[in-house]
Motif scaffolding. Sequence first.
Motif, mmCIF file in Angstrom:
data_model
loop_
_atom_site.group_PDB
_atom_site.id
_atom_site.type_symbol
_atom_site.label_atom_id
_atom_site.label_comp_id
_atom_site.label_asym_id
_atom_site.label_seq_id
_atom_site.Cartn_x
_atom_site.Cartn_y
_atom_site.Cartn_z
ATOM 1 N N LYS A 134 0.801 -1.215 0.000
ATOM 2 C CA LYS A 134 0.000 0.000 0.000
ATOM 3 C C LYS A 134 0.844 1.281 0.000
ATOM 4 C CE LYS A 134 -4.311 -1.546 0.151
ATOM 5 N NZ LYS A 134 -4.185 -2.985 0.377
ATOM 6 N N PRO B 239 -2.398 -11.604 -4.558
ATOM 7 C CA PRO B 239 -3.535 -11.582 -3.622
ATOM 8 C C PRO B 239 -4.545 -10.513 -4.038
ATOM 9 C CG PRO B 239 -1.655 -10.443 -2.653
ATOM 10 C CD PRO B 239 -1.186 -11.009 -3.972
ATOM 11 N N ASN B 240 -5.811 -10.810 -3.870
ATOM 12 C CA ASN B 240 -6.875 -9.880 -4.275
ATOM 13 C C ASN B 240 -7.734 -9.459 -3.102
ATOM 14 O OD1 ASN B 240 -7.915 -10.076 -7.638
ATOM 15 N ND2 ASN B 240 -6.047 -11.066 -6.887
ATOM 16 N N ALA B 241 -7.903 -8.158 -2.930
ATOM 17 C CA ALA B 241 -8.917 -7.620 -2.003
ATOM 18 C C ALA B 241 -9.994 -6.992 -2.874
ATOM 19 C CB ALA B 241 -8.282 -6.631 -1.040
ATOM 20 N N SER C 187 -7.815 -4.480 -7.418
ATOM 21 C CA SER C 187 -7.092 -3.402 -8.113
ATOM 22 C C SER C 187 -5.640 -3.785 -8.419
ATOM 23 C CB SER C 187 -7.137 -2.135 -7.265
ATOM 24 O OG SER C 187 -6.319 -1.139 -7.823
ATOM 25 N N LEU C 188 -4.914 -4.244 -7.410
ATOM 26 C CA LEU C 188 -3.495 -4.551 -7.594
ATOM 27 C C LEU C 188 -3.270 -5.483 -8.787
ATOM 28 C CD1 LEU C 188 -0.483 -4.712 -6.745
ATOM 29 C CD2 LEU C 188 -1.128 -6.495 -5.118
ATOM 30 N N SER D 54 -6.771 -8.177 5.788
ATOM 31 C CA SER D 54 -6.369 -7.178 4.787
ATOM 32 C C SER D 54 -7.012 -7.452 3.429
ATOM 33 C CB SER D 54 -4.843 -7.150 4.642
ATOM 34 O OG SER D 54 -4.365 -8.419 4.263
ATOM 35 N N LEU D 55 -7.456 -8.698 3.217
ATOM 36 C CA LEU D 55 -8.087 -9.043 1.932
ATOM 37 C C LEU D 55 -9.602 -9.178 2.064
ATOM 38 C CD1 LEU D 55 -5.592 -11.797 0.646
ATOM 39 C CD2 LEU D 55 -5.517 -9.322 0.264
ATOM 40 N N GLU E 29 2.547 -11.402 6.257
ATOM 41 C CA GLU E 29 1.257 -11.343 6.952
ATOM 42 C C GLU E 29 0.304 -12.387 6.363
ATOM 43 O OE1 GLU E 29 -2.235 -9.138 5.529
ATOM 44 O OE2 GLU E 29 -0.937 -7.404 5.779
ATOM 45 N N ALA F 180 -2.059 -12.220 4.315
ATOM 46 C CA ALA F 180 -2.250 -12.160 2.852
ATOM 47 C C ALA F 180 -1.157 -12.951 2.135
ATOM 48 C CB ALA F 180 -2.250 -10.710 2.373
ATOM 49 N N GLY G 217 2.506 -7.921 2.414
ATOM 50 C CA GLY G 217 2.452 -7.316 3.739
ATOM 51 C C GLY G 217 3.296 -8.084 4.755
#
Length: 413
Positions: free
Chosen positions: A113, A238-240, A243-244, A301-302, A348, A350, A379
């Motif tokens: 982030k 990893p997807n939340a 966007s990434l 976080s996700l 972390e 994620a 993370g």
Amino acid sequence: MTMKTYVKSLRCVECGREYKIDPIYVCEFCFGPLEVTYDYERIKLDMTRQKVESRPHNMWRYRELLPIDGDPVTGFDTGYTPLMNARNLARAWGVKEIYLKDDSVNHPTLSFKDRVVAVAVTKAKEFGFDTVACASTGNLANSVAAQSARAGMKRFIFTPADLELSKTINSLVYHPNLVTVDGNYDEVNRLCSEVANKYHWAFVNINIRPFYGEGSKSLGFEIAEQLGWKTPHNIVVPNASGSLMTKIWKSFKELEKLGLVPTVKTKVFAAQATGCNPITTAIKDDSDVIKPVKPRTIAKSLAIGNPADGYYAAKVTKDTGGYGEDSTDQEIVDAMKLLAETEGVFAETAGGVTVSAAKKLVQSGRISKDETLVICITGNGLKTTEAVVDHLQRPTPIRPNMEAFEELLKKLQ
Ligand SMILES: *Cc1c(COP(=O)(O)O)cnc(C)c1O
Ligand SMILES: [Zn+2]
């Protein structure tokens, strides 16, 4: 460094309508998301591998492809994190080559982030805002708190109330206005959309979102450069909100368009927690529809149940021949321990999600063992110690003498 900008406009991803550069994020006509466009012909003349390589080791070495007009204002060396050759993990899984892109050591707040916030806070200042805000699952809050403090801006941060203690402390120490909400991220985000309509603040992931998202591209640029100016065969992300992953794909395609890497053949794979898997479910069902879920996972976080970029994320995996995989809480913990024991990296939750998903994708043959695999570690494990504390065997103290030690040694051997 004073720079000229190569940004052309904001363009609606759906209908293609163009808008001038402003703190806006949806198309007035079709409600599609807006995306930053660049003058690639001019960039092609100015951006060479040599020029990039001559610049400092941070994300601004790709400044032609980042949407700020002047110098970055946050003053941290964000980005250019290590790409580690994970030989032990590769051997354990029988894969030719595995690399870890390690944003767990990103600057200043130990997650990916920091990239998006570096762009968003700079852009907020360029737009003339005096207050920065965000809706966050934790890491974004930490980074906005730190970077807007250093940029001398007021800060409002909204998070679910039940975050990990360490994520909360890592926001509070920068003394922002921290608003904790009894609800999940999707509820926090809804509240923030209303707040953003009423107050003239720069919400990094709402009205500044098109610029924020561009910061993620730096992660993809770095992977390509660190692999010797080529993109990997496979990448697991990893997807939340999704966007990434979409921006990593955009970054590879931009480098290809500029002739900085050969034709991109990368397969892109999405990783989510089983307790919050709207994107990987759509991928597995081969569906265009992202069905929102109520998150229940240790990978907080996700934990976005209604992901803003879910549709586009699922599309990237499909268009590239990738796939999606999810991981249970137990698998997340096991993978966090595996990564630490094999490669010395404490990620972390994620990271546990991503490593575990990668393992399954290798085992199922979706990712070929004869190819290069990049796993994104986004993370740091020190922020989610709750996840592992009960799964580690803590030693019983011994008396401070040799006899006690040797008694213990017998048991350990
Ligand atoms: C925010 C976050 C992501 C991905 O976020 P997107 O919303 O999908 O861009 C991945 N890992 C960590 C640790 C994060 O904090
Ligand atoms: Zn539109």
